[in-house]
Design a protein around this motif. Structure first.
Motif, PDB file in Angstrom:
ATOM      1  N   ASN A  41      85.382 139.174 -10.102  1.00 25.83           N
ATOM      2  CA  ASN A  41      86.859 139.466 -10.843  1.00 25.83           C
ATOM      3  C   ASN A  41      86.908 140.834 -11.585  1.00 25.83           C
ATOM      4  OD1 ASN A  41      89.307 137.470 -10.472  1.00 25.83           O
ATOM      5  ND2 ASN A  41      87.696 135.983 -10.895  1.00 25.83           N
ATOM      6  N   ILE A  42      86.078 141.014 -12.250  1.00 32.53           N
ATOM      7  CA  ILE A  42      86.063 142.182 -13.408  1.00 32.53           C
ATOM      8  C   ILE A  42      85.812 143.402 -12.145  1.00 32.53           C
ATOM      9  CG2 ILE A  42      85.054 143.389 -15.192  1.00 32.53           C
ATOM     10  CD1 ILE A  42      83.999 140.599 -16.031  1.00 32.53           C
ATOM     11  N   MET A  43      84.702 143.377 -11.713  1.00 33.04           N
ATOM     12  CA  MET A  43      84.478 144.516 -10.962  1.00 33.04           C
ATOM     13  C   MET A  43      85.183 144.895  -9.824  1.00 33.04           C
ATOM     14  SD  MET A  43      80.185 144.154 -10.405  1.00 33.04           S
ATOM     15  CE  MET A  43      79.831 145.865 -10.050  1.00 33.04           C
ATOM     16  N   VAL A  44      85.745 143.925  -8.837  1.00 32.59           N
ATOM     17  CA  VAL A  44      86.520 144.403  -7.727  1.00 32.59           C
ATOM     18  C   VAL A  44      87.882 144.088  -7.862  1.00 32.59           C
ATOM     19  CG1 VAL A  44      86.815 143.555  -5.249  1.00 32.59           C
ATOM     20  CG2 VAL A  44      84.345 143.587  -6.459  1.00 32.59           C
ATOM     21  N   LYS A  45      88.376 143.109  -8.560  1.00 32.13           N
ATOM     22  CA  LYS A  45      89.820 142.889  -8.764  1.00 32.13           C
ATOM     23  C   LYS A  45      90.197 143.562 -10.106  1.00 32.13           C
ATOM     24  CE  LYS A  45      90.165 138.288  -6.664  1.00 32.13           C
ATOM     25  NZ  LYS A  45      90.599 137.020  -6.869  1.00 32.13           N
ATOM     26  N   VAL A  71      75.369 154.224  -4.922  1.00 32.97           N
ATOM     27  CA  VAL A  71      74.865 153.895  -3.695  1.00 32.97           C
ATOM     28  C   VAL A  71      75.399 153.314  -2.849  1.00 32.97           C
ATOM     29  CG1 VAL A  71      72.638 153.215  -2.415  1.00 32.97           C
ATOM     30  CG2 VAL A  71      72.261 154.033  -4.621  1.00 32.97           C
ATOM     31  N   PHE A  72      76.443 152.208  -3.264  1.00 30.60           N
ATOM     32  CA  PHE A  72      77.252 151.392  -2.326  1.00 30.60           C
ATOM     33  C   PHE A  72      78.744 151.539  -2.835  1.00 30.60           C
ATOM     34  CE2 PHE A  72      72.983 149.171  -2.651  1.00 30.60           C
ATOM     35  CZ  PHE A  72      72.595 149.437  -1.151  1.00 30.60           C
ATOM     36  N   GLY A  73      79.097 152.325  -3.671  1.00 36.00           N
ATOM     37  CA  GLY A  73      80.504 152.645  -3.846  1.00 36.00           C
ATOM     38  C   GLY A  73      81.294 151.349  -4.410  1.00 36.00           C
ATOM     39  N   VAL A  74      80.441 150.467  -4.934  1.00 34.92           N
ATOM     40  CA  VAL A  74      81.157 149.291  -5.532  1.00 34.92           C
ATOM     41  C   VAL A  74      81.639 149.593  -6.992  1.00 34.92           C
ATOM     42  CG1 VAL A  74      80.835 146.675  -6.260  1.00 34.92           C
ATOM     43  CG2 VAL A  74      79.366 147.764  -4.250  1.00 34.92           C
ATOM     44  N   PRO A  75      83.111 149.687  -6.790  1.00 30.00           N
ATOM     45  CA  PRO A  75      83.826 150.140  -8.394  1.00 30.00           C
ATOM     46  C   PRO A  75      83.478 149.132  -9.513  1.00 30.00           C
ATOM     47  CG  PRO A  75      85.163 149.148  -6.732  1.00 30.00           C
ATOM     48  CD  PRO A  75      84.076 148.926  -6.123  1.00 30.00           C
ATOM     49  N   ILE A 109      74.368 147.824 -11.755  1.00 29.15           N
ATOM     50  CA  ILE A 109      75.775 148.163 -11.771  1.00 29.15           C
ATOM     51  C   ILE A 109      75.849 149.666 -11.207  1.00 29.15           C
ATOM     52  CG2 ILE A 109      77.767 148.603 -13.053  1.00 29.15           C
ATOM     53  CD1 ILE A 109      76.908 146.183 -14.735  1.00 29.15           C
ATOM     54  N   VAL A 110      74.823 150.569 -11.763  1.00 28.52           N
ATOM     55  CA  VAL A 110      74.923 151.739 -11.409  1.00 28.52           C
ATOM     56  C   VAL A 110      74.483 152.062 -10.063  1.00 28.52           C
ATOM     57  CG1 VAL A 110      73.623 154.020 -11.995  1.00 28.52           C
ATOM     58  CG2 VAL A 110      74.110 152.534 -14.031  1.00 28.52           C
ATOM     59  N   LEU A 111      73.607 151.290  -9.444  1.00 29.55           N
ATOM     60  CA  LEU A 111      73.028 151.414  -8.086  1.00 29.55           C
ATOM     61  C   LEU A 111      74.085 150.991  -7.327  1.00 29.55           C
ATOM     62  CD1 LEU A 111      69.506 150.042  -7.496  1.00 29.55           C
ATOM     63  CD2 LEU A 111      70.494 152.326  -7.012  1.00 29.55           C
ATOM     64  N   PHE A 126      92.144 144.317  -2.457  1.00 29.41           N
ATOM     65  CA  PHE A 126      90.778 144.494  -3.276  1.00 29.41           C
ATOM     66  C   PHE A 126      89.657 145.142  -2.563  1.00 29.41           C
ATOM     67  CE2 PHE A 126      92.852 140.512  -4.963  1.00 29.41           C
ATOM     68  CZ  PHE A 126      93.504 141.296  -6.201  1.00 29.41           C
ATOM     69  N   ASN A 127      89.602 144.804  -1.133  1.00 32.14           N
ATOM     70  CA  ASN A 127      88.349 145.393  -0.506  1.00 32.14           C
ATOM     71  C   ASN A 127      88.897 145.830   1.005  1.00 32.14           C
ATOM     72  OD1 ASN A 127      86.035 146.095   0.682  1.00 32.14           O
ATOM     73  ND2 ASN A 127      84.990 144.077   0.369  1.00 32.14           N
ATOM     74  N   PRO A 128      89.861 146.847   0.911  1.00 30.70           N
ATOM     75  CA  PRO A 128      90.583 147.286   2.183  1.00 30.70           C
ATOM     76  C   PRO A 128      89.569 147.574   3.430  1.00 30.70           C
ATOM     77  CG  PRO A 128      90.868 148.915   0.539  1.00 30.70           C
ATOM     78  CD  PRO A 128      90.323 147.975  -0.124  1.00 30.70           C
TER      79      PRO A 128
END
Lengths: 304, 368
Positions: free
Chosen positions: B330-334, B243-247, B237-239, B164-166
């Motif tokens: 759970n929703i964002m990363v997994k 900016v941080f590449g959090v999917p 969420i947009v930032l 999930f967050n290699p």
């Protein structure tokens, strides 16, 4: 037959140990301009808050147009206009926005009831784009009155509307209350200024949670059962001291630049007072017989 | 309905005319997300090191170059003697000294072993650990490369995969955490303050003596903040994404719906706070202490819940941010769906209902 607008029966209010209101009984008729006159801390605000359903009486009951202030508070809140003692509008909203908000809150519009507030609102209308917080004291009160009136209440309750307002605005304000009375709105108002009592149809003198007297201002003044003199000399302080020592004098209070001296009826005359005072070393003594004002009556009632 | 809109309009006037409110509403979320995203991080970058090279041969130079070109380290100083090490650490400019023993290349060739010593400044234990691990990894890597051609005796090498967050990015953790914190703080604090302000200014007195029902007053107060907080959630969420590449691996709709649920929860908590406080100051303090610290400390946002003493672990169960953070991670990363977060969602719904019931019961239709 005149209907009763406000009926207060044996109302008591205590805050812990402190008794703010002690057995208050008053009736106000519909269409009356009724004043509660008393100094700060007399219990006026507590009584008014009970009337406008904001506080529960500890004992007793009050009703407005036969609706109980406790049980029927929802119905009452539609027909009451209330202006608290503290300026309670939104300071960051403009004059117009405030008025609009209160109109909407009561389900009406400024246009619909404009005739009611016209004479008042016209005076502040030039400043309608100004924030309420930036208004002068007199203008704030006019705006607050407009907001309390905009829904055409049957009973208007005003808690010390003229406190902290300049003399000119005060007299203008009372003119407006007179106009509202003509339009058939019952007005209950409180004030610490005794000189405003004469502008009411009837007044209740209130002190330390007790009513001293309820009557028309004229009847209260006529009811003063002693002779009253206005006395002046160079040294006011010594004058009061000396007057209070005289056995003929029942009371002496400073009143503006004069001292009001009360003596039992026909006990003493003007010449005798002058002589007594000159004997005590006062010069340029001035003595005149006067009629009682509400304040004199208040002082006397308070003493008893 | 007209009354309600009149009230909401008034509320928007309050918000947009108060610079402080605007700053808290819009400035704070963005500032916090950027600060948390950039500052609190477990990665190292540009760490100052010194090298004491006793052999100064080809191999040590290659290793040094590899270390410096990694981007993690900056060469602060080349040392000449062992005595300088202590001195440099005391000055505090450097975090690590790497010492190569003498005749490094030759020993490596002859004896298949050479001496490298890593000394780190452990006054900051976390950084020291990270620096050591990075250095070790780079040196091992070098050795492996060099020996690739040579046949090695059988070795056991664990193959590690980070799911999930290699890249083990810290922001994956901080963006959801900050989102929970900001929504909690903004929504709850702002509503409690705005209701407390009406009390403080005496306007509540006038509102009460009007046909407005308590529910209308509360809803009118809360509605603008629902919209603004929701806008905040979206901007976070947009930032996070740009900016941080959090999917956002899972459903965006679900994510927004859960955010809305959490906002409602925070707002009802705000109303509850306002019913027990008499003024703006008090409302603010309660919000700060009751919301900010637990959100940061007890939600698993920064400190793992598993490591807490048992009592505190129990306490985290009633912390709404804990559940919300789990949900959005759970929703964002997994990228999981409602099926995996329905329990947490139900808990949030339950807490919200409790808050609403309590605040309606606590709302006073008269003055004290």
């Amino acid at each position: 037959m005149i209907n009763t607008a406000v009926s207060i029966k044996n109302v008591k209010k205590t805050y812990g140990e402190v008794e703010a209101l002690h057995n208050i009984n008053v009736d106000v008729s519909e269409g009356e301009l009724f004043g509660f006159i008393g100094p700060d801390g007399a219990g006026k605000t507590s009584l008014f808050r009970i009337l406008v359903t904001l506080l529960l009486p500890t004992e007793g009951a009050a009703s407005i147009f036969d609706m109980d202030v406790v049980k029927d508070f929802k119905k009452l809140r539609r027909i009451l206009g209330y202006m608290p003692g503290r300026f309670s509008l939104y300071q960051d909203l403009t004059v117009e926005e405030n008025l609009n908000f209160f109109a909407t809150t009561f389900g009406t519009t400024i246009k619909e009831n404009y005739y009611l507030i016209e004479s008042i609102y016209k005076q502040i209308e030039p400043f309608k784009k100004r924030r309420a917080g930036a208004l002068s004291g007199g203008m704030k009160q006019k705006l607050a009155l407009s907001c309390a009136l905009i829904h055409k209440p049957r009973l208007l309750v005003l808690d010390e509307p003229t406190t902290g307002v300049d003399a000119v605005s005060r007299s203008e304000f009372w003119d407006m209350l007179g106009n509202l009375k003509k339009m058939g709105i019952t007005v209950v108002v409180s004030t610490p200024y005794m000189d405003e009592a004469g502008l009411c149809d009837r007044v209740a003198l209130i002190q330390k949670g007790r009513l001293l007297s309820v009557d028309t201002p004229q009847n209260i003044m006529n009811g003063y059962d002693e002779d009253l003199w206005a006395v002046r000399s160079k040294n006011i302080y010594k004058l009061i001291e000396d007057l209070r020592q005289l056995e003929e004098v029942s009371s002496a209070f400073p009143f503006g630049e004069y001292v009001h001296v009360s003596t039992p009826p026909d006990r003493i005359n003007q010449k005798m007072i002058e002589n007594l005072l000159e004997k005590k070393g006062h010069d340029t003594v001035e003595v005149k017989k006067i009629g009682a004002t509400i304040e004199d009556c208040f002082m006397k009632l308070m003493k008893n | 309905m007209k009354r309600f809109f009149g009230f909401v309009t008034k509320e928007f006037y309050h918000i947009f005319r108060d610079v402080r409110t605007i700053l808290i509403l819009f400035g704070m979320p963005i500032a916090q997300i950027l600060i948390f995203g950039y500052v609190i991080t477990n990665e190292i970058k540009d760490v100052n090191i010194a090298v004491l090279d006793h052999s100064k041969d080809e191999v040590t130079r290659e290793i040094t170059d590899k270390l410096l070109s990694s981007g993690y380290f900056i060469l602060n100083k080349k040392l000449e003697t062992n005595d300088q090490i202590q001195e440099e650490f005391e000055k505090g400019d450097i975090r690590e000294v790497i010492i190569f023993g003498d005749n490094f290349a030759r020993k490596l060739q002859k004896e298949k072993a050479a001496d490298v010593q890593i000394i780190t400044d452990a006054s900051d234990a976390n950084t020291a650990n990270l620096v050591r691990n990075y250095t070790q990894a780079i040196i091992n890597d070098y050795v492996k490369e060099k020996n690739a051609t040579i046949l090695q005796p059988a070795r056991l090498v664990p193959e590690i995969r980070m799911l999930f967050n290699p890249e083990l990015k810290g922001t994956y953790m901080y963006v959801p955490g900050t989102m929970a914190m900001i929504l909690m703080l903004i929504s709850a604090m702002m509503t409690s303050i705005t209701i407390a302000r009406e009390k403080e200014m005496g306007t509540m007195e006038v509102l009460l003596v009007s046909p407005l029902r308590p529910a209308q007053i509360i809803l009118g107060k809360v509605a603008p903040y629902v919209m603004l907080s929701f806008a905040n959630a979206v901007s976070i969420i947009v930032l996070g994404y740009f900016v941080f590449g959090v999917p956002v691996q899972g459903s965006l709709v679900l994510l927004l719906a859960e955010s809305l649920l959490f906002i409602t929860l925070a707002l009802s908590l705000g109303i509850l706070i306002s019913t027990v406080s008499t003024g703006q100051q008090m409302a603010m303090f309660i919000s700060m202490f009751a919301l900010m610290l637990p959100t940061i400390l007890l939600s698993g946002f920064i400190f793992p819940i598993e490591n807490m003493p048992e009592i505190l672990q129990w306490l985290t169960l009633i912390m709404p941010p804990r559940w919300f953070i789990t949900i959005i991670k759970n929703i964002m990363v997994k990228g999981t769906g409602l099926l995996f977060v329905w329990k947490e969602t139900l808990i949030l719904v339950g807490i919200t209902l409790v808050f609403i019931v309590l605040s309606v019961r606590n709302f006073k239709i008269r003055l004290e």
